[in-house]
Structure formats: structure tokens, C-alpha cells
Scaffold this active site. Structure first.
Site, PDB file in Angstrom:
ATOM      1  N   GLY A   1     -22.065  24.457 101.881  1.00 48.36           N
ATOM      2  CA  GLY A   1     -23.109  25.347 101.373  1.00 48.36           C
ATOM      3  C   GLY A   1     -22.490  26.671 100.971  1.00 48.36           C
TER       4      GLY A   1
ATOM      5  N   CYS B   1     -18.459  29.139 109.097  1.00 47.21           N
ATOM      6  CA  CYS B   1     -18.886  29.837 107.884  1.00 47.21           C
ATOM      7  C   CYS B   1     -17.648  30.223 107.087  1.00 47.21           C
ATOM      8  CB  CYS B   1     -19.677  31.086 108.250  1.00 47.21           C
ATOM      9  SG  CYS B   1     -20.228  32.028 106.811  1.00 47.21           S
ATOM     10  N   LEU B   2     -17.714  30.032 105.779  1.00 49.23           N
ATOM     11  CA  LEU B   2     -16.582  30.389 104.920  1.00 49.23           C
ATOM     12  C   LEU B   2     -16.307  31.892 104.972  1.00 49.23           C
ATOM     13  CD1 LEU B   2     -17.485  28.165 101.840  1.00 49.23           C
ATOM     14  CD2 LEU B   2     -15.615  27.778 103.468  1.00 49.23           C
TER      15      LEU B   2
ATOM     16  N   HIS C   1     -27.946  33.957 105.434  1.00 51.75           N
ATOM     17  CA  HIS C   1     -27.084  34.725 104.527  1.00 51.75           C
ATOM     18  C   HIS C   1     -27.908  35.537 103.531  1.00 51.75           C
ATOM     19  CE1 HIS C   1     -22.923  33.670 105.294  1.00 51.75           C
ATOM     20  NE2 HIS C   1     -23.132  32.379 105.198  1.00 51.75           N
TER      21      HIS C   1
ATOM     22  N   GLN D   1     -22.471  35.728  99.718  1.00 49.45           N
ATOM     23  CA  GLN D   1     -21.050  35.542 100.064  1.00 49.45           C
ATOM     24  C   GLN D   1     -20.095  35.819  98.914  1.00 49.45           C
ATOM     25  OE1 GLN D   1     -22.000  31.472 101.850  1.00 49.45           O
ATOM     26  NE2 GLN D   1     -20.287  32.116 103.113  1.00 49.45           N
TER      27      GLN D   1
ATOM     28  N   HIS E   1     -28.674  28.176 107.823  1.00 47.61           N
ATOM     29  CA  HIS E   1     -27.473  29.007 107.692  1.00 47.61           C
ATOM     30  C   HIS E   1     -27.498  29.805 106.375  1.00 47.61           C
ATOM     31  CE1 HIS E   1     -22.961  29.532 108.291  1.00 47.61           C
ATOM     32  NE2 HIS E   1     -23.073  29.788 106.992  1.00 47.61           N
ATOM     33  N   GLU E   2     -27.845  29.120 105.271  1.00 46.45           N
ATOM     34  CA  GLU E   2     -27.863  29.806 103.966  1.00 46.45           C
ATOM     35  C   GLU E   2     -29.026  30.789 103.875  1.00 46.45           C
ATOM     36  OE1 GLU E   2     -25.161  29.460 102.706  1.00 46.45           O
ATOM     37  OE2 GLU E   2     -24.586  27.508 103.497  1.00 46.45           O
TER      38      GLU E   2
HETATM   39  O1  GNR Z   1     -18.919  24.797 105.051  1.00 47.50           O
HETATM   40  C1  GNR Z   1     -19.744  25.118 105.909  1.00 47.50           C
HETATM   41  N1  GNR Z   1     -19.917  24.329 106.987  1.00 47.50           N
HETATM   42  C2  GNR Z   1     -20.965  24.484 107.864  1.00 47.50           C
HETATM   43  C3  GNR Z   1     -20.895  23.787 109.057  1.00 47.50           C
HETATM   44  C4  GNR Z   1     -21.900  23.897 109.971  1.00 47.50           C
HETATM   45  C5  GNR Z   1     -22.982  24.674 109.699  1.00 47.50           C
HETATM   46  C6  GNR Z   1     -23.062  25.394 108.525  1.00 47.50           C
HETATM   47  C7  GNR Z   1     -22.066  25.285 107.611  1.00 47.50           C
HETATM   48  S1  GNR Z   1     -22.173  26.165 106.130  1.00 47.50           S
HETATM   49  C8  GNR Z   1     -20.485  26.386 105.753  1.00 47.50           C
HETATM   50  C9  GNR Z   1     -20.318  27.016 104.399  1.00 47.50           C
HETATM   51  C10 GNR Z   1     -20.878  28.413 104.432  1.00 47.50           C
HETATM   52  O2  GNR Z   1     -20.342  29.351 104.961  1.00 47.50           O
HETATM   53  N2  GNR Z   1     -22.056  28.584 103.870  1.00 47.50           N
HETATM   54  O3  GNR Z   1     -22.656  29.774 103.900  1.00 47.50           O
HETATM   55 NI    NI Z   2     -21.823  30.775 105.654  1.00 40.43          NI
END
Ligand code: GNR
Ligand code: NI
Length: 169
Positions: A46, A91-92, A137, A51, A133-134
Site C-alpha cells: 500500500g 511501513c515504508l 497516513h 508518504q 494503515h493507509e
Molecule cells: O508494505 C507494507 N506492508 C504492510 C504490512 C502490514 C501492514 C501494513 C502494511 S502497509 C506497508 C506499505 C506502507 O507503508 N503503506 O503505507
Molecule cells: Ni505506511
């Protein structure tokens, strides 16, 4: 086609909230393509506009499994949620760290696609986790906000050190 730079914690731009997308035009579509390029290049499941330093309320996801297709979420809203569970998350924007957080196992959400058409979706497991998660963000949140202040401080020091030694790449 462009791979954009992903901001890393504690960049203050990750704390900005987004404004709703109102213009569903070719420029938005091209930005969404760049977000997919960036997400697949990372690789990640995602990516939120926050980001990559953009303040539009848009995120992309591709979690495979039940929902193998790339998903675009403009102006997403969670409609309902059930069954909080402990899950591992990364998270990236917080490279080199994963931790356990609480997420709902299933969520119902609605969002607009790149053309502005509203759709509704019931998301389970990793996709549900990714939606939450998104969404976070897009309002300046990070999963590490669920951790203790001390833990967040240690993570910050480690990420800052890595960013220095690899020249911020
Ligand atoms: O790549 C991602 N893996 C992930 C693993 C578990 C829960 C959420 C994620 S999202 C993350 C990519 C990211 O940072 N998206 O904002
Ligand atoms: Ni993230």
C-alpha cells in the site's frame, strides 16, 4: 512512469492531513500511476499520498490474495469495523521496523476510484489492515503511534542513523 521519493519518519510532512480529492482528471490519474510505480518498486502492499509529500486524500493498495487487483482509494471512509486483533505491521516510511499493533480484522469502507465513481468494499485480514494503515497516513498517523513514546524514540534514532549513512536514499 515515475518512482517517487518516500518520506521517512520523523519527516514532519508525514504528519500533515490531506484534503479531499475534487478534481478527477488526467493529472490525478498520472499521479496515481506514479504511486503504483513507487509502491511496486519499494516493494509494498500500500502507499498513501502523504508518504510522497502530496496532500491529496488518495492511497493505493495491492495485497494479492482475495483482492488481487490494484485498488485506488480517493476520499476513503470506513463505514463499519469488527473484531480487533493483534497483528504485525510495517511501513515504508519506517524502514527496518515491524511491530505488533491492534487493527480490526474486517472493515467495510467506501471510496472513489480514479474517475470519481464511489464503490463499497468489505475488506478482510491483510487488505483490511492495509485500509486502516493507509487511512491513518491520510490523517497524519503512523502505526508506531500505537507504541510507547520510548519505543518510538528508539525507532526514530535508528531510522535517522540509517538515512544518514545511505545518503537519504
Ligand atoms: O508494505 C507494507 N506492508 C504492510 C504490512 C502490514 C501492514 C501494513 C502494511 S502497509 C506497508 C506499505 C506502507 O507503508 N503503506 O503505507
Ligand atoms: Ni505506511
Amino acid at each position: 512512469m515515475a518512482v517517487l521519493e518516500i518520506l521517512t519518519f520523523p519527516d514532519p510532512r508525514l504528519r500533515r492531513t490531506t484534503t479531499p480529492v475534487t478534481e478527477f482528471n488526467a493529472e490525478l490519474s498520472s499521479f496515481i500511476d506514479d504511486m503504483f510505480d513507487t509502491m511496486y518498486d519499494a516493494p509494498g502492499v500500500g502507499l498513501a499520498a502523504t508518504q510522497v509529500g502530496d496532500t491529496r486524500r488518495v492511497a493505493v493498495m495491492d495485497c494479492g490474495g482475495d483482492a488481487p487487483d490494484p485498488i485506488v482509494m480517493c476520499n476513503p471512509e470506513i463505514l463499519w469495523q469488527r473484531e480487533p486483533v493483534d497483528v504485525d505491521e510495517g511501513c515504508l516510511s519506517v524502514p527496518g521496523h515491524t511491530d505488533q499493533v491492534v487493527r480490526y480484522k474486517t472493515v467495510g469502507f467506501r471510496a472513489q476510484d480514479r474517475n470519481g465513481a464511489w464503490y463499497e468494499c468489505e475488506a478482510h485480514d491483510l487488505l483490511a489492515q492495509c485500509v486502516q494503515h493507509e487511512l491513518a497516513h491520510l490523517y497524519g498517523g503512523l502505526y508506531i503511534d500505537q507504541l510507547s513514546h520510548l519505543k518510538r524514540k528508539r525507532i526514530r534514532k535508528r531510522v535517522e542513523k540509517t538515512d544518514r549513512t545511505d545518503g537519504g536514499a
